[in-house]
Design an enzyme around this catalytic site. Structure first.
Site, PDB file in Angstrom:
ATOM      1  N   ASP A 111      20.378 -11.906 -57.896  1.00  0.00           N
ATOM      2  CA  ASP A 111      20.650 -11.329 -56.589  1.00  0.00           C
ATOM      3  C   ASP A 111      20.302 -12.393 -55.542  1.00  0.00           C
ATOM      4  OD1 ASP A 111      20.947  -9.242 -54.517  1.00  0.00           O
ATOM      5  OD2 ASP A 111      18.761  -9.410 -54.381  1.00  0.00           O
ATOM      6  N   ASP A 142      19.828 -11.841 -51.491  1.00  0.00           N
ATOM      7  CA  ASP A 142      18.915 -11.442 -50.423  1.00  0.00           C
ATOM      8  C   ASP A 142      17.676 -10.762 -50.984  1.00  0.00           C
ATOM      9  OD1 ASP A 142      20.501 -12.239 -48.104  1.00  0.00           O
ATOM     10  OD2 ASP A 142      21.896 -10.696 -48.772  1.00  0.00           O
TER      11      ASP A 142
END
Length: 217
Positions: free
Chosen positions: A10, A12
């Site tokens: 991922d 952020d």
């Protein structure tokens, strides 16, 4: 040591410290579109694509323009972002064909953020590459397929329950970082929980599979 054909990250809150900037953008966006704060708090979820959130808050004929507006607000703030601890060291140790970034951002926003912090993933999967975003499994399934990896032999790194749900539904192993969500809210959603990526090491390798060691706390 854990062996994996690929590592899926991922962006952020996992690789990039974008939380404060995202919050400022959402606050401005909510004010501009006169959205009820109580309703917004019920719908918002970290790691869920903005277009899916906007679709629950606004009339259908305004969602596209509103999502574009939010994206521009976030792109404008990209130069202020920084990477989280351990990010550069771990990514630099990985073979080019053994990792990907899997984000709920649109491609223009994701590219603005990774460029701003100096990350250059060999594969970038965004909200524009899938029909249904996190917490559905499609983002991680897409990343594994494009890397030629079996999802069951990949490891996903996430900071939010929605992203972990996506990864687990795709059949990957999961490592959660506590950069945005408290550890007690992540246990049960992930196979392993660590403070950040500085607790993950990869043995030198020129090609997949990679061997990683996780220092749990």
């Amino acid at each position: 040591m854990i062996s994996a054909q690929a590592l899926l990250f991922d962006m952020d809150g996992t690789l990039v410290d974008s939380g404060p900037a995202i919050q400022q953008c959402w606050d401005q966006w909510v004010d501009e579109y006169d959205i009820d704060r109580t309703r917004f708090d019920q719908v918002i979820g970290h790691g869920i694509p903005a277009r899916q959130i906007a679709a629950q808050l606004l009339p259908a004929d305004t969602v596209a323009a509103a999502t574009d507006r939010l994206e521009q607000l976030e792109i404008d703030r990209a130069p202020d972002l920084r990477v989280l601890p351990g990010t550069r060291e771990l990514l630099a140790s990985l073979p080019d064909d053994a990792w990907a970034v899997v984000t709920s951002c649109t491609r223009p926003l994701a590219e603005a953020r990774i460029k701003a912090v100096g990350i250059d993933p060999p594969l970038l999967i965004t909200a524009d590459d899938v029909t249904t975003g996190k917490p559905a499994p499609e983002p991680y399934l897409t990343a594994a397929r494009r890397l030629g990896a079996d999802p069951a032999h990949t490891i996903a790194f996430e900071d939010a329950p929605a992203g972990l749900a996506s990864a687990r539904a795709a059949g990957t192993r999961t490592v959660a970082v506590t950069t945005t969500t408290a550890a007690d809210q992540l246990h049960g959603h992930a196979d392993t929980v660590v403070t950040d990526l500085s607790h993950v090491e990869c043995a030198p390798a020129l090609e997949p599979p990679v061997e990683i060691h996780i220092h749990t706390t």
